[in-house]
Design an enzyme around this catalytic site. Structure first.
Site, PDB file in Angstrom:
ATOM      1  N   HIS A  50      35.992  35.577  39.805  1.00 39.78           N
ATOM      2  CA  HIS A  50      35.495  34.287  41.012  1.00 39.78           C
ATOM      3  C   HIS A  50      33.853  34.502  41.316  1.00 39.78           C
ATOM      4  CE1 HIS A  50      40.119  33.199  40.895  1.00 39.78           C
ATOM      5  NE2 HIS A  50      39.049  32.122  39.516  1.00 39.78           N
ATOM      6  N   ASP A  53      35.092  37.035  44.491  1.00 38.69           N
ATOM      7  CA  ASP A  53      35.210  38.657  44.135  1.00 38.69           C
ATOM      8  C   ASP A  53      34.511  39.585  44.133  1.00 38.69           C
ATOM      9  OD1 ASP A  53      37.964  37.373  43.398  1.00 38.69           O
ATOM     10  OD2 ASP A  53      37.319  37.084  41.769  1.00 38.69           O
TER      11      ASP A  53
HETATM   12  C1  XUL Z   1      43.578  28.710  37.690  1.00 37.01           C
HETATM   13  C2  XUL Z   1      43.776  29.669  37.229  1.00 37.01           C
HETATM   14  C3  XUL Z   1      41.551  30.227  37.793  1.00 37.01           C
HETATM   15  C4  XUL Z   1      41.154  30.414  35.969  1.00 37.01           C
HETATM   16  C5  XUL Z   1      40.143  31.044  36.907  1.00 37.01           C
HETATM   17  O1  XUL Z   1      45.065  28.177  36.851  1.00 37.01           O
HETATM   18  O2  XUL Z   1      43.720  29.554  35.447  1.00 37.01           O
HETATM   19  O3  XUL Z   1      42.137  31.806  38.012  1.00 37.01           O
HETATM   20  O4  XUL Z   1      40.951  30.832  35.397  1.00 37.01           O
HETATM   21  O5  XUL Z   1      39.163  30.532  37.938  1.00 37.01           O
END
Ligand code: XUL
Ligand code: MN
Length: 345
Positions: A50, A53
Site C-alpha cells: 500500500h 507501507d
Molecule cells: C482487501 C484486500 C486488500 C487489497 C489491497 O480485502 O484484499 O488488501 O488486496 O489493497
C-alpha cells in the site's frame, strides 16, 4: 522446493497484529525490515505495497520526503534481491473517504482520492514498479439511495482515465470485491473490473487481480474468474487465499478450506502460463489465536500448498482426461482428480 518459473509475493499487512472488530490487537507490530527478512527467508520474491507501507503517514509528508523515503525502501528491496510487485493507494482510512473516495458525493473527497492515488503512482515509479492495484474499498453504499450508481460508475471511469493520463507508464489492475467494508460495492466481480478497463482511455493498460476470497464472497468460482480475465490477457495478478462460506473476508491460508477449489486455481494459472504474466500474490492472515512467532506459518503453508498443487496439476494424465471428457465419463474424471489430490498410499 522447485518454483517452476513462478514468482511469489505478499504484503506487509499479511503479518498483522490480529485485531478483529470485537477485540484489540493480540500480537506486537512487526517492523517493515523484519517483514522483509521473513519474506526473503520463506522464499518469496516480491513485496506488495500500500502507498503508506512504503511511506508511512503519507498525507503529512512533503513531496521530497515522500520520494526520499520511497527511494530508501527501493534500496532495501534491492539489497535483498527483492522487488515491489505493486503499489495500491490506501483510500479507505482517511476521514475524508468515509463515504467513498472516487465516488464520494463530496467533491473535496474525490479530489483527495485522486491526489492520493497520484502519490501512489509516484511512489511506484520510485520503487521501480509501474503496477497499481485499485481495491475500490469504499466505492459502494451502505444504503442504495445514498448515491447515484450510474454517476458513480462514470466517476470510477474518470478516475482510472485521470491516473492513466497522469503517468503514461502506469498499468492499473482493478481488484474487485462484492462487499466489506461497504454493504454493496460497485465493482464486485472481474466482469465489472474488465468492463471498466475496456471503456477506459487506454484499455491495454488496465487489467484485473482476482482474489480467491472475494470471488467466493460474490458466489463465484475463483478459477472461473481467473479464466475470464485470462481469456482477454487481462489477469496481471492474483491474491490467493481461502474463505469458509459467505461471511466476513477471512483471508485464510490458500487451500485451507477447499483443496479442490485451490487445485483448480493452480490448474488454470498453469495451463495459461501465468508465470510469464504476473506474480503469484498471497493475501492471507494468520489466525488471531496465534502468537507472533507462529504467525508467519500461514504464508509458508500457502506457498507450499501452491507448489504441491502445481506438482499434482503437472502430473495429471492429460490424454486420459481428454479421453474421459470425450466419452463424457465425468464420474471417472472426478475420481482421476480426487485420486490425484489424495496422493499416493
Ligand atoms: C482487501 C484486500 C486488500 C487489497 C489491497 O480485502 O484484499 O488488501 O488486496 O489493497
Ligand atoms: Mn487482496
Amino acid at each position: 522446493m522447485e518454483k517452476h518459473g513462478y514468482r511469489f509475493s505478499f504484503g506487509p499487512w499479511n503479518i498483522h497484529e490480529g485485531a478483529d472488530p470485537f477485540g484489540p490487537t493480540v500480537r506486537p507490530t512487526v517492523a517493515f525490515a523484519a517483514k522483509l527478512a521473513t519474506l526473503k527467508n520463506l522464499g518469496f520474491d516480491a513485496m506488495q505495497f500500500h502507498d503508506d507501507d512504503a511511506v508511512p503517514n503519507l498525507d503529512s509528508v512533503s513531496p521530497e520526503g515522500m520520494l526520499h523515503q520511497a527511494n530508501a525502501v527501493r534500496q532495501m528491496l534491492e539489497d535483498n534481491g527483492l522487488f515491489a510487485e505493486f503499489v495500491a493507494p490506501r483510500l479507505w482510512e482517511h476521514p475524508m473517504t468515509i463515504d467513498g473516495a472516487f465516488t464520494s458525493n463530496d467533491p473535496a473527497a474525490r479530489t483527495y482520492a485522486i491526489e492520493r492515488s497520484k502519490k501512489a503512482a509516484d511512489i511506484g515509479r520510485e520503487l521501480g514498479c509501474n503496477l497499481m492495484v485499485l481495491w475500490l474499498a469504499r466505492e459502494g453504499t451502505y444504503i442504495r439511495e445514498a448515491k447515484d450508481a450510474v454517476l458513480a460508475t462514470h466517476r470510477l471511469l474518470e478516475a482510472v482515465n485521470t491516473l492513466l493520463d497522469y503517468d503514461p507508464e502506469l498499468r492499473i489492475v482493478i481488484e474487485p470485491k462484492p462487499n466489506e467494508p461497504m454493504d454493496l460495492a460497485y465493482i464486485p466481480t472481474i466482469g465489472h473490473a474488465l468492463s471498466l478497463g475496456m471503456q477506459s482511455s487506454d484499455p491495454v493498460r488496465v487489467g484485473a487481480l482476482v482474489e480467491s476470497a472475494h470471488a467466493i464472497l460474490a458466489g463465484l468460482d475463483p478459477a472461473d474468474e481467473m479464466s475470464f480475465a485470462l481469456a482477454f490477457d487481462r489477469l496481471w495478478s492474483v491474491h490467493l487465499n481461502d474463505q469458509n462460506g459467505l461471511k466476513f473476508d477471512q483471508d485464510k491460508a490458500f487451500g485451507a478450506v477447499d483443496l479442490r477449489r485451490a487445485f483448480n486455481q493452480v490448474r488454470v494459472l498453469d495451463e495459461n502460463s501465468f508465470w510469464e504474466k504476473g506474480v503469484v500474490g498471497l493475501d492471507v492472515k494468520a489466525m488471531r489465536t496465534q502468537p507472533a512467532e507462529l504467525a508467519t506459518k500461514h504464508l509458508r503453508n500457502s506457498l507450499h500448498t501452491f507448489l504441491r498443487l502445481l506438482e499434482v496439476v503437472r502430473s495429471l494424465d492429460r490424454a486420459k482426461m481428454d479421453e474421459l471428457i470425450m466419452a463424457r465419463d465425468y464420474e471417472e474424471l472426478d475420481w482421476l482428480v480426487v485420486d490425484a489430490l489424495l496422493g499416493t498410499r
